[in-house]
Design an enzyme around this catalytic site. Sequence first.
Site, PDB file in Angstrom:
ATOM      1  N   ARG A   1       0.744  -1.043   0.356  1.00  0.00           N
ATOM      2  CA  ARG A   1       0.262   0.011  -0.385  1.00  0.00           C
ATOM      3  C   ARG A   1       0.899   1.240  -0.577  1.00  0.00           C
ATOM      4  O   ARG A   1       0.807   2.175  -0.760  1.00  0.00           O
ATOM      5  CB  ARG A   1      -0.999  -0.153   1.779  1.00  0.00           C
ATOM      6  CG  ARG A   1      -1.839   0.854   0.866  1.00  0.00           C
ATOM      7  CD  ARG A   1      -1.773   2.099   1.617  1.00  0.00           C
ATOM      8  NE  ARG A   1      -1.247   2.531   3.092  1.00  0.00           N
ATOM      9  CZ  ARG A   1      -0.952   3.225   3.449  1.00  0.00           C
ATOM     10  NH1 ARG A   1      -0.037   4.631   2.721  1.00  0.00           N
ATOM     11  NH2 ARG A   1       0.060   3.511   4.358  1.00  0.00           N
ATOM     12  N   ASP A   2       1.498   1.588   0.870  1.00  0.00           N
ATOM     13  CA  ASP A   2       2.359   2.624   1.504  1.00  0.00           C
ATOM     14  C   ASP A   2       3.792   2.880   0.197  1.00  0.00           C
ATOM     15  O   ASP A   2       4.028   4.315  -0.275  1.00  0.00           O
ATOM     16  CB  ASP A   2       3.427   2.233   2.837  1.00  0.00           C
ATOM     17  CG  ASP A   2       3.897   3.419   2.594  1.00  0.00           C
ATOM     18  OD1 ASP A   2       3.585   4.712   2.125  1.00  0.00           O
ATOM     19  OD2 ASP A   2       4.363   3.424   4.158  1.00  0.00           O
TER      20      ASP A   2
ATOM     21  N   HIS B   1       4.954   2.582  13.679  1.00  0.00           N
ATOM     22  CA  HIS B   1       4.607   2.647  12.406  1.00  0.00           C
ATOM     23  C   HIS B   1       5.840   3.811  11.905  1.00  0.00           C
ATOM     24  O   HIS B   1       6.046   5.412  12.378  1.00  0.00           O
ATOM     25  CB  HIS B   1       4.114   3.362  11.530  1.00  0.00           C
ATOM     26  CG  HIS B   1       4.519   3.066  10.279  1.00  0.00           C
ATOM     27  ND1 HIS B   1       2.852   2.893   9.071  1.00  0.00           N
ATOM     28  CD2 HIS B   1       5.563   3.906   9.486  1.00  0.00           C
ATOM     29  CE1 HIS B   1       4.088   3.261   8.269  1.00  0.00           C
ATOM     30  NE2 HIS B   1       4.961   3.617   7.902  1.00  0.00           N
TER      31      HIS B   1
ATOM     32  N   HIS C   1       9.729   4.909  10.060  1.00  0.00           N
ATOM     33  CA  HIS C   1      10.455   6.109   9.137  1.00  0.00           C
ATOM     34  C   HIS C   1      11.569   5.789   9.593  1.00  0.00           C
ATOM     35  O   HIS C   1      12.244   5.886  10.867  1.00  0.00           O
ATOM     36  CB  HIS C   1       9.844   6.928   8.312  1.00  0.00           C
ATOM     37  CG  HIS C   1       8.630   6.829   7.362  1.00  0.00           C
ATOM     38  ND1 HIS C   1       8.738   7.470   6.611  1.00  0.00           N
ATOM     39  CD2 HIS C   1       7.995   5.389   7.625  1.00  0.00           C
ATOM     40  CE1 HIS C   1       7.114   6.956   5.984  1.00  0.00           C
ATOM     41  NE2 HIS C   1       7.070   6.369   6.688  1.00  0.00           N
TER      42      HIS C   1
ATOM     43  N   CYS D   1      10.642   9.364   0.894  1.00  0.00           N
ATOM     44  CA  CYS D   1       9.991  10.547   2.826  1.00  0.00           C
ATOM     45  C   CYS D   1      10.173  11.446   1.655  1.00  0.00           C
ATOM     46  O   CYS D   1      10.764  12.111   0.891  1.00  0.00           O
ATOM     47  CB  CYS D   1      11.357  10.523   3.541  1.00  0.00           C
ATOM     48  SG  CYS D   1      11.499  12.109   3.878  1.00  0.00           S
TER      49      CYS D   1
ATOM     50  N   ASN E   1      10.033   4.807   5.208  1.00  0.00           N
ATOM     51  CA  ASN E   1       9.705   3.064   5.614  1.00  0.00           C
ATOM     52  C   ASN E   1      10.675   2.661   6.424  1.00  0.00           C
ATOM     53  O   ASN E   1      11.820   2.325   5.593  1.00  0.00           O
ATOM     54  CB  ASN E   1       8.613   2.397   5.519  1.00  0.00           C
ATOM     55  CG  ASN E   1       7.417   2.934   5.108  1.00  0.00           C
ATOM     56  OD1 ASN E   1       6.613   3.060   6.007  1.00  0.00           O
ATOM     57  ND2 ASN E   1       6.870   3.045   3.986  1.00  0.00           N
TER      58      ASN E   1
END
Lengths: 317, 317
Positions: free
Chosen positions: A20-21, A212, A214, A245, A254
């Site tokens: 997804r991300d 979550h 990064h 980013c 991530n």
Amino acid sequence: MSQVSADGPRRVEVVEVGTRDGFQMETAVIPTAEKIRIIDALTAAGLRRIEATSFVSPRAVPQLADAAEVVAGIARPAGLVVEALAPNPKGAERALAAGVDEVVVFLSASESHNRANVNRSIDASLEGLAPIAELCRAAGKPFVGAIAVAFGCPFEGDVPPAQVGRLAAAFAGMGADRLVLGDTTGVATPRLVASTLDAVRAAAPDLPVALHFHNTRGLALVNVQAGLAAGVRIFESSIGGLGGCPFAPGATGNVSTEDLIHFLQQEGWETGVDLEALIAVALDVERLLGRRLPGQVMRAGPRDRLHPLEGARCAVG
Amino acid sequence: MSQVSADGPRRVEVVEVGTRDGFQMETAVIPTAEKIRIIDALTAAGLRRIEATSFVSPRAVPQLADAAEVVAGIARPAGLVVEALAPNPKGAERALAAGVDEVVVFLSASESHNRANVNRSIDASLEGLAPIAELCRAAGKPFVGAIAVAFGCPFEGDVPPAQVGRLAAAFAGMGADRLVLGDTTGVATPRLVASTLDAVRAAAPDLPVALHFHNTRGLALVNVQAGLAAGVRIFESSIGGLGGCPFAPGATGNVSTEDLIHFLQQEGWETGVDLEALIAVALDVERLLGRRLPGQVMRAGPRDRLHPLEGARCAVG
């Protein structure tokens, strides 16, 4: 509610968000069959929580226009939980109809980031999420609230932990089953993780929390360690470190799933994941995208991978 | 001897090793004037411990043939400690004659790595280091013992903490003023850092310990955190992350000094370093070498660097 899973205190759950991300940010549209193949490889490696896609407008994000086909097409091994993002009630209806197990909604902890992301105020976002919570309740599906920029905003800077607590309480009031604190631009630090978790738990004591991170500034795993020390047992990550980013060209986004699993396993946490199989998936995704991904264990190998002595030169001195 | 410096319990010392560890691996020879300019910029940024070079054979490592000129040419601001490696007594004599403040010697914690690096057994290395300790004592200069692959060997795998303890005791017996535990291929983990420090302190209770981590698998800063928790207050790092990992092409090596300083400052440790000035040096080194360095804060900026809101698109959903 305890945040230690029924499997015992040394068990950690990892939520894979790369398809997804990561895929939503690719300029090229990944073929649906490839997305399904990669998700199936991730679950075959042992991952049991996949944020598979986002039910956004196909016009706004054509990369994810195949959300329903992806959810319909993937294998469903025992215990797999398929999550998907839904930005609005229409998306949530599509997600539930497609057969997702959990619906994730989101807003930002800062007004300016929320406006830049969804063009409305935080309070307007909260109002808009309530009907999604209702849809999930009616469908008997868990509802997950994600807070972006929970550890700092690229436009405003520091986000007071009390503000994150206020949003956590709002999600708890909507009946959310879990909260995700997102470190959208990689500004979390161990001390900030601890203080933010304190504020969230004071405001919403019964709401389980996932983190979550990064790895934008190299801090992802030390922040995971801070989360573990504070009792968090669910972490999100992205295969190969997929997903960028947006405010620093070339910077890492991530934390990569392989790096996270490698760390957790070395520290004695059970994850149920076959690390070598996971590394193979990361390398496969790298070939698919045709560019180098930021994952580190996929390149260096796990710490216990040995190298041939013959012909080796070390040159330490 | 306490490992908390006289400046107080929240003070951490960082030893910059890039101009030694990094430059020795470059295929191009960096001009002496450029090396001096970079070291001077590092000390101007506030660093007060520089492992400037290595007094190796100029035939073996032509990149560092200018070791004496570099040490003679750099500025010496108040409090600066100039360290240099010496692989043998001849190198130590050259280092002391050149005016270094501390001499660093090294061996490996595993037999196979020691053989691959210096073509002798560990016991033969220990015998060879004793005369260097004598030279330092005679010159009134501190003598630092570094142990490579202290957390695992790329050829043999795990290194028992007791073996590291045995070598620590040997260095203590030679009168070493400090021990450096080097994570040469990035295989340290927080638990291993704790257990290895326990073994070292049991074997050599009065020997101060510095830690030198590589970020090969993303674990450098969580290992630094483990070291801090165990009372270590000296860490080594490399500007921009200069210096490679010889066993995995493209993999990250030394933790970068900017990333380390950024982390330490965010966690409330005093370092005496101007982070923005340090980032400027890292970018300067990147331009000098003409290739991308693995440092992350040099690319993304410190966590509190704000971005313009105008025109920003976030696309979290």
